[in-house]
Design an enzyme around this catalytic site. Structure first.
Site, PDB file in Angstrom:
ATOM      1  N   GLY A 207     -19.772   4.144 -12.053  1.00 32.32           N
ATOM      2  CA  GLY A 207     -19.365   2.381 -11.972  1.00 32.32           C
ATOM      3  C   GLY A 207     -19.774   1.653 -10.915  1.00 32.32           C
ATOM      4  O   GLY A 207     -20.953   1.370 -10.349  1.00 32.32           O
ATOM      5  N   SER A 208     -19.039   0.627 -10.219  1.00 29.19           N
ATOM      6  CA  SER A 208     -20.370  -0.228  -9.255  1.00 29.19           C
ATOM      7  C   SER A 208     -20.062   0.213  -7.849  1.00 29.19           C
ATOM      8  O   SER A 208     -19.443   1.065  -7.196  1.00 29.19           O
ATOM      9  CB  SER A 208     -19.505  -1.348  -8.927  1.00 29.19           C
ATOM     10  OG  SER A 208     -18.146  -1.602  -8.678  1.00 29.19           O
ATOM     11  N   GLY A 212     -17.690   3.083  -5.412  1.00 31.41           N
ATOM     12  CA  GLY A 212     -18.209   3.450  -5.286  1.00 31.41           C
ATOM     13  C   GLY A 212     -17.786   3.485  -3.652  1.00 31.41           C
ATOM     14  O   GLY A 212     -18.140   4.916  -2.782  1.00 31.41           O
ATOM     15  N   GLU A 230     -23.116   7.042  -8.845  1.00 29.03           N
ATOM     16  CA  GLU A 230     -23.916   6.930  -9.837  1.00 29.03           C
ATOM     17  C   GLU A 230     -23.556   5.286  -9.698  1.00 29.03           C
ATOM     18  O   GLU A 230     -22.260   5.181 -10.846  1.00 29.03           O
ATOM     19  CB  GLU A 230     -24.430   6.887 -11.069  1.00 29.03           C
ATOM     20  CG  GLU A 230     -23.818   8.602 -11.309  1.00 29.03           C
ATOM     21  CD  GLU A 230     -25.134   9.006 -10.487  1.00 29.03           C
ATOM     22  OE1 GLU A 230     -26.324   8.963 -10.079  1.00 29.03           O
ATOM     23  OE2 GLU A 230     -25.486  10.135  -9.989  1.00 29.03           O
ATOM     24  N   CYS A 264     -27.029  -0.627 -15.391  1.00 31.20           N
ATOM     25  CA  CYS A 264     -27.250  -0.990 -14.156  1.00 31.20           C
ATOM     26  C   CYS A 264     -28.720  -1.003 -14.040  1.00 31.20           C
ATOM     27  O   CYS A 264     -29.197  -1.629 -12.903  1.00 31.20           O
ATOM     28  CB  CYS A 264     -26.834   0.535 -13.354  1.00 31.20           C
ATOM     29  SG  CYS A 264     -27.563   2.049 -14.515  1.00 31.20           S
TER      30      CYS A 264
END
Ligand code: NAD
Ligand code: SIN
Length: 472
Positions: A207-208, A212, A230, A264
Site C-alpha cells: 500500500g502507500s 506503511g 511494499e 507503484c
C-alpha cells in the site's frame, strides 16, 4: 468507500454498487487462524502445495468471470485484468520454486557434525492489500505464506471487497481447510485493529508509504514480529540519446499511464537533456493524444480506465493544480471529462526550474518533465527522492546504463524497458520510503518463514579439553 458501520464498493466507471457489507470481526478471524495453525503447519509441504495447485486450477477455470469482476470493481480495462488473473495463477508455480530455492532444507557437515538448515512458518500472518492490483498483490503474499505453513487473516482494500471475496471463494472451492485463510472486510480502522492484534505473528503489507510508515510505528513495540512493507514510489525515467523516438515515446507512455498511472512502479518523473527534448516530446504528445480513456468493457478496449474513485481524482486534480500554480508549464493538461466520474486524461507538465515540488507519489496519470544540462544532473534529479522503487533509462549505450545502474537508488532498475510491468519471478521491492528491505514477489518466501539452524548427532559425545582442574 467506507464508513465505520457499512462498506460500499462502487464501480468507478459507472457509479453502480458492486458490493455492500459490514466490516468483519478481527478477533474472530485471528482466533480462527490461530486454531487452524498447528494442523496446517504440520501438514507435509506436498499437501500444502497440492491445495495451492487446486486453487490455481479454480482460478484458471474461472478466469473470465474473475477478470470481469476486477474490471468492474477497479475500472481497469478488461484486457488488463485478464493479465492480472493470469498472474494470480502463475504465482503458484513461482512460489513453489521460490520456496524450495530460498527456504528449502539444506544439509551439510560442520567439523564432522551433521548440519541442517530448515525454515519454520511465523504463525498467524495478517495480509493488507491495496486496490490497484486487488487480486495479484495480496495473492503474492498469501500463496507463499500458505506454502510456508502460516495461516492468514486477509484484509483487502475497502475499495475492492468483492474481488477479495471472490479470491477467497476460489480457495474454498479448492478445499482449503477451514480457518487457514480468513477474510476480514474493512477500511483503515480495521487494518489498524488487525495490525495491533496481540495474537498475530506478523503483517505483510502492500500500500502507500503513509500507511506503511504508520504500521512501522505501530510495530515499534513488537520487534519480534515480521513486518514486510511494499510501498509506493516517485519513480524517475531518464531518456538520453534515444534513437527510435516512436518506440521510446510508447514505452514512456506505458511507464507513466498504464493502469491510469495507478501502479507503484509507474514513472512519475521524466528526465531529458535540455535543448534536445523537442522531437521526443513531439513523439510523446502524439501518443498521449491517441490514448483512449474509457470504460473497462468498451469495445474497442481503452488503454486506460478511470482512477479508483472521485476522491482520488480530486486529489490528483489538486496535485496537478498545485504544480501549475508553482510554475509548471502544461504540455498536456489533466482533464476530467465527466465531473461525476473519476476519468482523467494523461497529463504531462514541465516542472524544470520550479522550486518546492513536493516529493510525493501522484498515484494517477500525471507525469512531470525535468530538462537537465547533463547526465550528472539527470542522475541527481533521478535520485532526489525519499522513495526508491523503480528507475529506468531509455537510450544511451551499455556504458551509460552501467553508470545508471551503479548510481540509481532503487530496487528495480531497467534499461530500454518501462519502469513498470515487473517480472514476478524476480524480487520486487524498493528502498527509502518504498519498502523496509523485505522485498516481495520471488523473495516473498524469505519473509514467510524464519530459518532454524541445527547441528544434529545421533548420540552425545564430547569432552572439555582445556581449562579444567584435574579429576579428583
Ligand atoms: P493504502 O495504504 O491506502 O491502503 C492499503 C491497505 O492498508 C488497505 O487495505 C487499507 O485499508 C489499509 N490501511 C489504510 N490505513 C491503514 C492504517 N492506518 N492501518 C492499517 N491499515 C491501513 O494504499 P492504497 O491506496 O490501497 O494503494 C495504493 C498505494 O499502494 C500506492 O501508494 C502504491 O504505490 C502502493 N503500492 C505498492 C506496491 C508495491 O508492491 N510496492 C504495489 C501496489 C501498490
Ligand atoms: C504494482 O504492483 O503496482 C506494479 C507492478 C508493476 O507493474 O511493476
Amino acid at each position: 468507500m467506507s464508513s465505520s458501520t457499512r462498506l460500499l464498493s462502487i464501480d468507478p466507471a459507472t457509479g453502480e454498487t458492486v458490493w455492500e457489507g459490514a466490516p468483519g470481526d478481527v478477533d474472530a478471524a485471528v482466533a480462527k487462524a490461530r486454531a487452524a495453525l498447528p494442523a496446517w503447519a504440520r501438514r507435509p509441504l506436498a499437501e500444502r502445495i497440492a491445495y495451492c495447485r487446486s486453487y490455481q486450477e479454480v482460478v484458471r477455470e474461472n478466469a473470465d468471470e474473475f477478470a470481469r469482476l476486477i474490471a468492474s470493481e477497479t475500472g481497469k480495462p478488461l484486457w488488463e485484468t485478464k493479465t492480472e488473473v493470469a498472474a494470480v495463477a502463475a504465482k503458484v508455480d513461482i512460489s513453489i520454486t521460490a520456496h524450495e530455492e530460498r527456504t528449502g532444507t539444506r544439509q551439510g557437515e560442520v567439523q564432522g557434525v551433521h548440519q541442517v538448515i530448515r525454515h519454520k512458518p511465523h504463525g498467524v500472518l495478517a495480509v493488507l492489500g491495496p486496490y490497484n492490483f486487488p487480486a495479484h498483490l495480496p495473492n503474492g503474499h498469501i500463496v507463499p505464506a500458505l506454502i510456508a505453513g502460516n495461516t492468514i487473516v486477509f484484509k483487502p482494500s475497502e475499495f475492492t471487497p468483492a474481488v477479495a471475496e471472490y479470491m477467497v471463494q476460489c480457495w474454498e472451492k479448492a478445499g482449503l481447510p477451514e480457518g487457514v485463510l480468513n477474510l476480514v472486510q474493512g477500511a483503515g480502522e480495521t487494518g489498524r485493529a488487525l495490525a495491533g492484534h496481540a495474537d498475530i505473528d506478523g503483517l505483510l503489507f502492500t500500500g502507500s508509504a503513509t500507511t506503511g510508515a504508520a504500521l512501522h510505528r505501530q510495530f515499534a513495540e513488537t520487534p519480534g514480529k515480521i513486518l514486510a512493507l511494499e510501498m509506493g514510489g516517485n519513480n524517475p525515467l531518464i531518456v538520453w540519446d534515444a534513437q527510435d523516438l516512436e518506440a521510446t515515446a510508447a514505452l514512456i507512455a506505458q511507464s507513466a499511464y498504464l493502469s491510469a498511472g495507478q501502479r507503484c512502479t509507474c514513472a512519475r518523473r521524466l528526465i531529458v537533456e535540455d535543448g534536445k527534448e523537442g522531437p521526443l516530446i513531439d513523439a510523446l504528445t502524439a501518443i498521449i493524444d491517441r490514448i483512449v480513456v474509457g470504460e473497462p468493457f468498451d469495445d474497442p478496449q481503452p488503454f486506460m480506465g478511470p482512477v479508483i474513485d472521485n476522491r482520488a481524482a480530486d486529489r490528483l486534480e489538486a496535485g496537478y493544480a498545485d504544480l501549475v500554480e508553482r510554475g509548471a508549464k502544461v504540455i498536456r493538461p489533466l482533464v476530467r471529462p465527466r465531473a461525476d466520474r473519476p476519468f482523467l486524461t494523461p497529463a504531462l507538465v514541465d516542472v524544470t526550474g520550479v522550486s518546492g515540488i513536493p516529493d510525493e507519489e501522484h498515484f494517477g496519470p500525471l507525469l512531470q518533465l525535468y530538462r537537465v544540462p547533463d547526465f550528472d544532473a539527470a542522475m541527481a534529479v533521478a535520485n532526489d527522492t525519499r522513495f526508491g522503487l523503480s528507475a529506468g533509462l531509455m537510450g544511451g549505450d551499455r556504458a551509460l546504463y552501467d553508470r545508471f545502474w551503479a548510481e540509481s537508488r532503487a530496487g528495480i532498475v531497467n534499461w530500454n524497458r518501462p519502469t513498470n510491468g515487473a517480472a514476478s519471478n524476480a524480487p520486487f521491492g524498493g528502498i527509502g520510503l518504498s519498502g523496509n528491505h523485505k522485498p516481495s514477489a520471488y523473495y516473498a518466501a524469505d519473509y514467510c518463514a524464519f530459518p532454524v539452524a541445527s547441528l544434529e548427532a545421533d548420540a552425545v559425545t564430547g569432552t572439555i579439553a582445556v581449562g579444567l582442574k584435574p579429576k579428583v
